[in-house]
Design an enzyme around this catalytic site. Structure first.
Site, PDB file in Angstrom:
ATOM      1  N   GLU A 190      53.525 -22.023  11.550  1.00 12.87           N
ATOM      2  CA  GLU A 190      54.391 -23.029  12.167  1.00 12.87           C
ATOM      3  C   GLU A 190      55.712 -22.447  12.657  1.00 12.87           C
ATOM      4  O   GLU A 190      56.140 -22.741  13.776  1.00 12.87           O
ATOM      5  CB  GLU A 190      54.680 -24.164  11.166  1.00 12.87           C
ATOM      6  CG  GLU A 190      53.487 -25.049  10.869  1.00 12.87           C
ATOM      7  CD  GLU A 190      53.219 -26.054  11.984  1.00 12.87           C
ATOM      8  OE1 GLU A 190      54.005 -26.102  12.944  1.00 12.87           O
ATOM      9  OE2 GLU A 190      52.218 -26.785  11.889  1.00 12.87           O
ATOM     10  N   SER A 191      56.390 -21.674  11.835  1.00 15.10           N
ATOM     11  CA  SER A 191      57.756 -21.251  12.166  1.00 15.10           C
ATOM     12  C   SER A 191      57.992 -19.760  12.071  1.00 15.10           C
ATOM     13  O   SER A 191      59.072 -19.294  12.459  1.00 15.10           O
ATOM     14  CB  SER A 191      58.745 -21.952  11.235  1.00 15.10           C
ATOM     15  OG  SER A 191      58.594 -21.463   9.903  1.00 15.10           O
TER      16      SER A 191
END
Length: 650
Positions: A500-501
């Protein structure tokens, strides 16, 4: 590894020595530098205390803004001296780009070519560059200029001088104008399309009228003339644009029209191929009835990886194992040899009773570190191939790395709150250094616990096998803690966060998702209320510990929704539970791999595969790089049917 081969210039060594200041002096000079840099950005030169920043490792940033403000009047020699002085920093290329833009705008093309170092990045700068090059290398400039012209959107004003000269010398002729008009029409750029139409003379009127008629009524394409423009020069571009628009708007109608008009059109093979590739793609995506036999007839001539992929996925959905083998073997070798398609060749041969062929394909797939590589290894009951690269640096080498000017600049930029510039400095050094230097920087980032920067370092330097750096144990204690509290597999939490990040705690997606686990503000508010917490708001959710707590709870709820099935829960984390409920309700897949391939969104298909393979890597690294006892999916996740029964009654 051996002693570092870093080669520091005398100037660089002196600069590094100048940084060796006590903390108090750092604070004083950093404060002055922060103020000077802000003033330089505003061109408030009288506000800069040059003595206060003299010798500071970041003084080049102020010099950059000062020289930039003097363009285009600054001499090329000044620009080149700056570039040479800051060759190890992105400042050098930023200055080159600024000089090209400023000289180009001012029409100082000799100065532009003096500072250029090949074709610059960015359309505006390329237009200036090729305008400058028209007198020195006219053939190259004309070819590149025509390529810049043939796009379906408006180009920067910087391109006008280039385009005007190319129109004047005939490089951009009426046919090129028509082709661009068709590209603009195809892209829905009505104003540009109308403007270009106004540049054409009466010889193109029939073509213009036909395009207008078809624009208003796409079905009129069936009766459009087969020859448009002088000597039919408008025909190919018109039909490519018209069929592309019609195909996307109404694929069944476009298919019927093409069946009627295709045989009578005199088109080059590449033009016909472009039309049929688009039509075949959308016919498969939208599952248009009555089109499959036509797709099969044209597919071998299309040379299209995306259509071949869709054709195989269609056969997988129907369990047509012979067709699966046939269409995978039609793929170009670069596509066919991926672990994904080797795995499916193995599965198809296994279903057809070709045991030896299946075994060979599974063996090939299992050499890859990927979702399907791991799935193939499990079929063979053999360990995963992690291909783990180990790197070792001693403290002496690490201390030497710390003295590098790029490291000193990065740390100074971080101290004054310029994280974006710090990342630019760092990655510039990684991309322009040797493999050894890039690994030394990665080691330094790892020891500084710069988790996000470390991951970006491995990407920039393509260190695909340096798994300890690509998948660092960032926030490990928090993942273990909240995994234990929520009952969620902590390695799955790590894998989702990595996807995700990439460990950027302030990551913000275009859709508005925030933080390590990329939570939407509404989701964060809902889960906070569920836990009896105050709404964290858009900034509170960026706090890593809270973000992990909320993300873990949200994922737990998805796991409960799908009876603990991590594959379905992971898909829901990306695409939303409503969509996953629909996919499970519409299909009945007897195995996890068929369910993955049935996911209609490419983003979610890729996401699920990445997260589950990352999970394997995280658990294996926690075991010292040993994958023994690690599994891609549990026995239940591999054996269960992926249909509506997986949903907990709600």
């Amino acid at each position: 590894m051996q002693a570092s081969p870093f080669r520091l210039t005398f100037r660089s060594l002196c600069a590094a020595m100048l940084i060796g200041l006590p903390t108090a002096s750092w604070a004083t000079s950093d404060s002055a530098m922060r103020e000077a840099l802000e003033a330089a950005r505003q061109q408030q030169w009288q506000q800069i205390n040059d003595r206060a920043i003299e010798g500071h490792i970041l003084s080049g940033y102020v010099d950059y803004h000062r020289l930039r403000s003097q363009l285009p009047n600054a001499a090329p020699s000044q620009v080149l001296q700056f570039i040479e002085r800051h060759a190890d920093s992105p400042l050098s290329e930023w200055m080159r780009g600024q000089a090209i833009a400023k000289y180009g705008y001012a029409g100082r093309f000799g100065d532009l070519l003096a500072v250029a170092d090949g074709v610059p990045a960015g359309t505006a700068r390329q237009c200036y560059y090729y305008t400058a090059l028209l007198d020195r290398a006219p053939a190259e400039a004309r070819e590149a200029g025509l390529e810049l012209w043939l796009v379906g959107s408006s180009q920067p004003d910087a391109c006008d001088p280039l385009f005007n000269r190319l129109r004047a010398d005939g490089t951009i002729d009426a046919t090129a104008i028509w082709e661009r008009k068709m590209l603009a029409w195809q892209a829905g750029e009505e104003r540009l399309s109308n403007y270009l139409g106004g540049l054409l003379n009466s010889q193109w009127q029939t073509a213009l009228n036909t395009a207008e008629t078809v624009n208003n009524s796409p079905s009129a394409l069936a009766s459009a003339p087969t020859c448009l423009g002088p000597e039919c020069a408008a025909t190919a571009a018109f039909y490519k644009a018209a069929m592309q628009r019609y195909t996307r708007e109404n694929t069944p109608a476009a298919f019927s029209t093409w069946q009627a008009i295709g045989p009578r059109l005199n088109l080059a093979h590449t033009d016909r191929q472009a039309i049929e590739e688009e039509l075949a793609f959308y016919a498969l995506v939208r599952n248009v009835p009555g089109t499959l036999s036509w797709v099969d007839s044209v597919l071998p001539s299309l040379n299209s990886e995306r259509v071949l992929e869709l054709r195989v996925r269609d056969a997988l959905a129907k369990r047509q194992w012979t067709d699966i083998v046939h269409w995978i073997t039609e793929m170009p070798s670069s596509q066919q040899e991926s672990s994904r398609w080797q795995y499916w060749l193995a599965r198809a041969n296994e279903q057809l009773g070709n045991r030896d062929a299946a075994l060979a394909r599974y063996q090939q797939a299992a050499t890859d570190r990927s979702f399907y590589g791991f799935a193939a290894a499990e079929k063979l009951n053999q360990p995963y191939q992690l291909n783990l690269e180990r790197n070792h640096f001693d403290e002496a080498t690490r201390a030497q790395t710390a003295r590098l000017p790029v490291v000193q600049r990065t740390e100074a930029l971080l101290r004054i709150g310029e994280d974006g510039l710090a990342n630019s400095e760092w990655l510039y050094a990684v991309q322009n250094g040797t493999p050894y230097q890039a690994r030394a920087l990665a080691d330094y980032a790892a020891h500084q616990q710069w988790h996000a920067r470390l991951v970006q370092t491995t990407i920039a330097a393509e260190m695909w096998d340096a798994l300890d750096w690509r998948f660092p144990a960032a926030y490990r204690d928090s993942f273990l803690h909240w995994g234990r509290i929520t009952g969620v597999d902590p390695y799955l939490l790590m894998a989702i966060t990595r996807r995700e990040s990439a460990y950027n705690p302030v990551a913000l997606s275009p859709a508005g998702a925030r933080g390590l686990m990329q939570l939407m503000p509404g989701t964060a508010s809902q889960v906070s209320r569920q836990l009896g917490l105050n709404d964290p708001g858009p900034y509170g959710v960026l706090e890593p510990e809270l973000n992990i707590r909320l993300g873990s709870t949200y994922l737990r709820d998805k796991l409960e929704r799908y009876q603990g099935n991590r594959l379905a829960a992971t898909a829901a984390y990306n695409a939303g539970p409503g969509r996953v409920d629909q996919w499970l309700g519409n299909n009945s897949m007897e195995s996890f791999d068929l369910f993955v391939e049935s996911i209609p969104f490419r983003e979610t298909r890729d996401y699920v595969q990445a997260v589950l393979s990352y999970r394997v890597i995280f658990e294996s690294l926690a075991n010292g790089g040993n994958s023994e006892g690690v599994s891609l999916l549990s026995e239940s996740e591999q054996a269960v049917r992926y249909d509506h029964a997986l949903l907990v009654s709600r």
